[in-house]
Design an enzyme around this catalytic site. Structure first.
Site, mmCIF file in Angstrom:
data_model
loop_
_atom_site.group_PDB
_atom_site.id
_atom_site.type_symbol
_atom_site.label_atom_id
_atom_site.label_comp_id
_atom_site.label_asym_id
_atom_site.label_seq_id
_atom_site.Cartn_x
_atom_site.Cartn_y
_atom_site.Cartn_z
ATOM 1 N N HIS A 123 -1.431 2.723 6.692
ATOM 2 C CA HIS A 123 -2.254 2.414 5.521
ATOM 3 C C HIS A 123 -3.713 2.481 5.970
ATOM 4 O O HIS A 123 -4.103 1.835 6.955
ATOM 5 C CB HIS A 123 -1.917 1.025 4.976
ATOM 6 C CG HIS A 123 -0.505 0.891 4.512
ATOM 7 N ND1 HIS A 123 -0.058 1.456 3.344
ATOM 8 C CD2 HIS A 123 0.568 0.270 5.076
ATOM 9 C CE1 HIS A 123 1.225 1.174 3.190
ATOM 10 N NE2 HIS A 123 1.632 0.466 4.226
ATOM 11 N N HIS A 133 4.076 8.176 5.880
ATOM 12 C CA HIS A 133 5.308 7.626 6.456
ATOM 13 C C HIS A 133 6.003 8.727 7.233
ATOM 14 O O HIS A 133 5.993 9.896 6.835
ATOM 15 C CB HIS A 133 6.234 7.115 5.347
ATOM 16 C CG HIS A 133 7.687 7.117 5.727
ATOM 17 N ND1 HIS A 133 8.538 8.155 5.378
ATOM 18 C CD2 HIS A 133 8.435 6.244 6.434
ATOM 19 C CE1 HIS A 133 9.743 7.906 5.845
ATOM 20 N NE2 HIS A 133 9.723 6.761 6.489
ATOM 21 N N THR A 136 12.284 9.444 12.303
ATOM 22 C CA THR A 136 13.393 10.295 12.721
ATOM 23 C C THR A 136 14.365 9.407 13.479
ATOM 24 O O THR A 136 13.961 8.445 14.145
ATOM 25 C CB THR A 136 12.950 11.466 13.620
ATOM 26 O OG1 THR A 136 12.252 10.968 14.761
ATOM 27 C CG2 THR A 136 12.058 12.429 12.854
ATOM 28 N N GLY A 280 20.773 -7.141 11.067
ATOM 29 C CA GLY A 280 20.222 -8.174 11.929
ATOM 30 C C GLY A 280 19.049 -7.771 12.788
ATOM 31 O O GLY A 280 18.705 -8.487 13.736
#
Length: 297
Positions: A123, A133, A136, A280
């Site tokens: 940003h 953005h 890979t 998680g």
């Protein structure tokens, strides 16, 4: 499919780290070279690096990575470049989702997985300089392996020549492997980065792929490397062109509203965000993509 793919996993994980190091060095060099404009008198931005971990249900080692975040730079208001290699077993919800979306019913019997990748979101300070953005990744289960990722440009103030440059570089790197890749992956990005509840795309697109497995791991790895290699030549020249463009408060307002759109997409639709939180991984690393400030009307 019974191969553990240990050598291939190690090569992929090492590549994502190498790409991360190159991008971090390039972005810090951009900060050093920014000697004019409203932020030139402050210290050049530097990445803060911290280790991330994935929480496993039984407390065993489940992998992790590096989260590198720069805040309040001369060029970048916030940029994160994360790499991770995680593994373990998928929970029931993730097993069901993978079985449904990937066609892998065997996940219930053997839910092991391994995943490695790089994820980047930038940003910018200048509203005329587009956000971007890129990610890979390689994913492995005992039942299948595949590559995924892509890159897309997210300007709040659009310039046709910037969009053309970004796409041209993506096309060139895709064409090195297969002339059908770019048109297919561009269309996929247009579909994937669309926000249904707003009825619009979140940016000007790029390329997107998932489940990429032609049966030739070496060729597919070479392609995903070129998807990563395309990022800097696609993005840096646009940044260098726009970072000194004068802006108004109205321009900044436009940027903040567009960032709200970006946040909505990442929290509601992005697969990577959902997967990271459900399995998680470090929540701060997963949510690194969110902008530092945003606005809704």
């Amino acid at each position: 499919m019974t191969e553990d793919f240990q050598s291939e996993k190690q090569r992929a994980s090492a590549w994502f780290r190498t790409l991360r190091d190159e991008i971090v060095a390039t972005f810090e060099a951009l900060e050093d070279s920014q000697t004019t404009g409203p932020f030139a008198d402050q210290p050049a931005g530097r990445f803060e690096v911290s280790e991330t971990t994935r929480a496993s249900d039984d407390g065993s080692d489940a992998g992790g990575g590096l989260m590198s975040v720069m805040r309040g730079g001369r060029v970048f208001e916030k940029v994160g470049v994360n790499v991770s290699t995680v593994y373990g077993t998928l929970g029931e919800r993730a097993q069901a989702a993978m079985a449904a979306r990937k066609g892998l019913p065997g996940m219930k019997d053997d839910p092991r997985f391994w995943a490695s990748g790089i994820s980047l979101v930038a940003h910018m300070q200048n509203p005329h300089s587009p956000a971007v953005h890129m990610n890979t990744r390689m994913f492995w289960t005992p039942h299948a392996w595949w590559f995924g990722g892509g890159s897309d440009l997210n300007p709040c103030i659009e310039y046709a020549e910037d969009t053309a440059h970004f796409h041209a570089v993506q096309k060139d790197h895709c064409d090195r492997h297969d002339a059908t890749y770019y048109p297919r992956l561009k269309a996929w990005a247009d579909e994937y980065f669309f926000i249904p509840h707003r009825g619009r795309a979140r940016g000007v697109g790029g390329i997107f792929l998932d489940d990429h497995n032609t049966g030739d791991w070496q060729a597919d790895f070479g392609f995903i490397q070129d998807v990563g290699r395309a990022f800097l030549p696609a993005f840096v020249p646009v940044t260098e062109k726009r970072r000194n463009t004068p802006w108004t408060e109205a321009d900044k307002d436009t940027q903040l509203i567009h960032r709200g759109l970006y946040a909505e997409y990442n929290l509601v639709y992005d697969r990577g965000t959902k997967f990271g939180l459900e399995t998680g991984h470090d929540a701060n690393a997963v949510l690194m993509s969110l902008p530092p400030m945003a606005k809704w009307v």
